[in-house]
Design an enzyme around this catalytic site. Structure first.
Site, short mmCIF file in Angstrom:
data_model
loop_
_atom_site.label_atom_id
_atom_site.label_comp_id
_atom_site.label_asym_id
_atom_site.label_seq_id
_atom_site.Cartn_x
_atom_site.Cartn_y
_atom_site.Cartn_z
CE LYS A 182 -2.13 2.99 1.97
NZ LYS A 182 -2.16 4.46 1.67
CD GLU A 256 12.72 0.59 10.33
OE1 GLU A 256 13.00 1.72 10.89
OE2 GLU A 256 13.28 -0.40 10.60
CB CYS A 290 12.45 8.83 9.74
SG CYS A 290 13.46 7.56 8.82
CD GLU A 387 9.32 12.61 12.51
OE1 GLU A 387 8.27 12.02 12.56
OE2 GLU A 387 10.36 11.85 12.18
P1 NAP Z 1 1.39 8.44 7.99
O1 NAP Z 1 -0.30 8.83 8.04
O2 NAP Z 1 1.91 7.80 9.22
O3 NAP Z 1 1.03 7.46 6.66
C1 NAP Z 1 2.13 6.40 6.29
C2 NAP Z 1 1.40 5.22 5.61
O4 NAP Z 1 0.26 4.53 6.40
C3 NAP Z 1 0.56 5.88 4.36
O5 NAP Z 1 0.66 4.72 3.39
C4 NAP Z 1 -0.86 5.96 4.87
O6 NAP Z 1 -1.75 5.95 4.11
C5 NAP Z 1 -1.10 4.76 5.85
N1 NAP Z 1 -1.93 4.85 7.17
C6 NAP Z 1 -2.48 5.91 7.38
N2 NAP Z 1 -3.38 5.64 8.37
C7 NAP Z 1 -3.43 4.46 8.58
C8 NAP Z 1 -4.31 3.54 9.33
N3 NAP Z 1 -4.91 3.74 10.34
N4 NAP Z 1 -3.84 2.08 9.21
C9 NAP Z 1 -3.00 1.74 8.29
N5 NAP Z 1 -2.29 2.43 7.52
C10 NAP Z 1 -2.54 4.05 7.62
O7 NAP Z 1 2.12 9.46 7.51
P2 NAP Z 1 1.86 10.82 6.59
O8 NAP Z 1 0.46 11.11 6.87
O9 NAP Z 1 2.02 10.54 5.31
O10 NAP Z 1 2.76 11.78 7.35
C11 NAP Z 1 2.41 12.38 8.73
C12 NAP Z 1 3.68 12.31 9.43
O11 NAP Z 1 4.33 11.09 9.55
C13 NAP Z 1 5.02 13.15 8.94
O12 NAP Z 1 4.83 14.67 9.23
C14 NAP Z 1 6.14 12.69 9.74
O13 NAP Z 1 6.35 13.06 11.06
C15 NAP Z 1 5.88 11.15 9.67
N6 NAP Z 1 6.20 10.43 8.49
C16 NAP Z 1 7.29 9.75 9.07
C17 NAP Z 1 8.18 8.83 8.06
C18 NAP Z 1 9.13 7.99 8.38
O14 NAP Z 1 10.02 7.63 7.44
N7 NAP Z 1 9.56 7.51 9.64
C19 NAP Z 1 7.70 8.92 6.73
C20 NAP Z 1 6.80 9.72 6.52
C21 NAP Z 1 6.11 10.45 7.40
P3 NAP Z 1 -2.17 7.46 3.50
O15 NAP Z 1 -1.04 7.96 2.51
O16 NAP Z 1 -3.44 7.33 2.77
O17 NAP Z 1 -2.59 8.40 4.71
#
Ligand code: NAP
Ligand code: MG
Length: 483
Positions: A182, A256, A290, A387
């Site tokens: 996904k 991660e 990250c 973060e």
């Molecule tokens: P996120 O919400 O954690 O999304 C990561 C993945 O999980 C996406 O594919 C997302 O789908 C999916 N997802 C969201 N809610 C879910 C749920 N309840 N159950 C299963 N899967 C789910 O991250 P984001 O919204 O893209 O970014 C928000 C924040 O996350 C950033 O500002 C940053 O702080 C952090 N982040 C961290 C990393 C890292 O490398 N550790 C990478 C990206 C972001 P959708 O895309 O459709 O929401």
């Protein structure tokens, strides 16, 4: 170049070796964040599609095409994927750049190179993970096998789309699993192309499915009893929800998650090198990393000297079109990220930190944001604890090694840490005491697929990369025979 590239058709889902329409018709418009313009329509997979993909995965796992394939042949197949990614590197880097707003050159030499490398590297591991024969009493033969876990659900973020997909798919397939991927809603393009590439090399049907969609698609994967293992990269908040969701069916789960990594400059550091490392440590990929070195802690005796050189270096960073050779930083990935970064800049000022540089949009068109530096940050400030995931660095000073160690460790995260020093004993002392999955000395963000990568504390569970990253997708079976 960006105008000559054909976008992949994202309106269908790759399920069971076929390109299928979603069971319930639904789609959304994907955006190019550097231009704030629609790119293409993308299918939204629902619960029924997850169920179809799971059934196809189990059928694939049971097929002689996959179950009967020698491990070395699985490796050869993965190696071929790496080769095709290399052949199509420019096209893939262009797609990645259009989708994320990141610099084309960084996509080409970073993301795409690493994605190809991941397939080649884990192709090599396919026939090198072995079991053991154990020294039990002589009338028994007792041995272990490392078996595939089964169906792996991979949920990934938008910051390094193809590379993240590769670092999960390659080891999982190398170990003989099936994968349902996904991608993040913001960045589906290269995931769809990757599915085409795996189809082209002859991956048996059902062994990979790619389900585009929103968080609900991921949620349905976490809930599905037919998925055995969830591997996730993304935010800590969603990571926690996923871990809770996995409890219902006791799925294996690796996470991660985020970070708030310290980058420490000691008084004996090579200042020129430290300035370079601290600068790229925070601003690479617009700070959307990250491991971003988002807390810079500088010894008070060199603070003025270091900050003068650092601020001068940051002033040189031009934000601009990801395809323009003079740009040093591209666009943030979305309006959501832009608003998040803006709100943290406001918060930092309210908390009493000094905005020394940046803090404003980096252009009128896309979601560009200028590299931003806060000074006089206190350890308890939220900009030093949370973060931000953008080009914002919180800097402060320290007097002693004990003090900086306490500050460095006093956050809920523990992904990475960096230090700049020429004192060998101190480097080892600090490296052992820092609560982080990776510690860099006189370098930053040096990440190799050969090395384990993952977090302490709320930065995650499990290690990707290296042998650990392959074993993550295995179960250990013990077999005991009376002889
Ligand atoms: P996120 O919400 O954690 O999304 C990561 C993945 O999980 C996406 O594919 C997302 O789908 C999916 N997802 C969201 N809610 C879910 C749920 N309840 N159950 C299963 N899967 C789910 O991250 P984001 O919204 O893209 O970014 C928000 C924040 O996350 C950033 O500002 C940053 O702080 C952090 N982040 C961290 C990393 C890292 O490398 N550790 C990478 C990206 C972001 P959708 O895309 O459709 O929401
Ligand atoms: Mg996009």
């Amino acid at each position: 170049m960006e105008n000559d590239i054909a976008l992949p058709d994202c309106t269908r889902l790759f399920i069971g070796g076929h390109w299928e329409e979603p069971a319930v018709a639904a789609s959304y418009t994907n955006e190019n964040p550097a231009l704030r313009k629609g790119l293409c329509e993308v299918a939204i997979a629902g619960e029924k599609d997850v169920d179809r993909a799971v059934k196809a995965a189990h059928a694939g796992l049971a097929s002689k095409e996959w179950a009967g394939l020698p491990a070395a042949d699985r490796g050869r197949l993965l190696w071929k994927v790496g080769q095709i990614i290399r052949e199509r590197a420019k096209e893939l880097a262009t797609l990645e750049s259009l989708d994320t707003g990141k610099l084309y050159v960084e996509a080409l030499y970073g993301d795409i190179e690493n994605a190809a490398g991941a397939f080649e590297y884990y192709g090599g591991w396919s026939n090198k993970i072995t079991g053991q024969v154990l020294p039990v009493p002589p009338r028994f033969l007792d041995y272990t096998r490392r078996e595939a876990v089964g169906v792996v659900g991979a949920i990934i973020p938008w910051n390094f789309p193809l590379m993240m997909a590769a670092m999960k798919i390659a080891p999982a397939l190398a170990m003989g699993n099936a994968v349902i991927l996904k991608p993040a809603e913001q960045t589906p393009l290269t995931a769809v192309v990757l599915a085409r590439i795996l189809e082209e090399v002859g991956l048996p049907k059902g062994i990979l499915s790619v389900l585009t969609g929103f968080g609900d698609t991921g949620k349905a994967m976490v809930a599905h009893p037919g998925i055995d293992n969830i591997t996730f990269t993304g935010s800590t908040a969603v990571g926690k929800a996923i871990m809770r969701g996995c409890a219902d069916t006791l799925k294996r789960v690796s996470l991660e998650l985020g970070g708030k990594s310290p980058n420490i400059v000691f008084e004996d550091a090579d200042i020129k090198r430290a300035v370079r490392g601290v600068t790229t440590g925070i601003y690479y990929n617009q700070g959307q990393m990250c491991t971003a070195g988002s807390r810079v802690l500088v010894h008070e005796s060199i603070h003025n000297q270091f900050m003068d050189a650092f601020l001068a270096a940051v002033k040189e960073i031009e934000t601009g079109s990801p395809f323009d050779k003079t740009s040093r930083m591209g666009s943030l990935v979305s309006k959501e990220q832009f608003d998040r970064v803006s709100s943290y800049v406001e918060l930092g000022q309210k908390e009493g930190a000094t905005l020394a540089l940046g803090g404003t949009p980096g252009g009128s068109e896309g979601y560009f944001f200028r590299p931003t530096v806060f000074t006089d940050v206190q350890p308890h400030h939220r900009i030093a604890q949370e973060e931000i995931f953008g080009p914002v660095v919180a800097t402060s000073t320290f007097k002693t090694e004990e003090e900086v160690l306490a500050v460095a460790n006093n956050v809920s995260y523990g992904l990475a840490a960096g230090m700049w020093t020429n004192d060998l004993a101190r480097a080892h002392r600090m490296a052992h005491a820092l609560k982080a999955g990776t510690v860099w000395v006189n370098t930053y963000n040096a990440m190799w697929r050969e090395s384990p990568f993952g977090g302490y504390k709320q930065s995650g569970h499990g290690r990707e990369g290296g042998q650990d990253g392959a074993e993550l997708y295995t179960e250990v079976k013990n077999i005991c025979i009376s002889i």
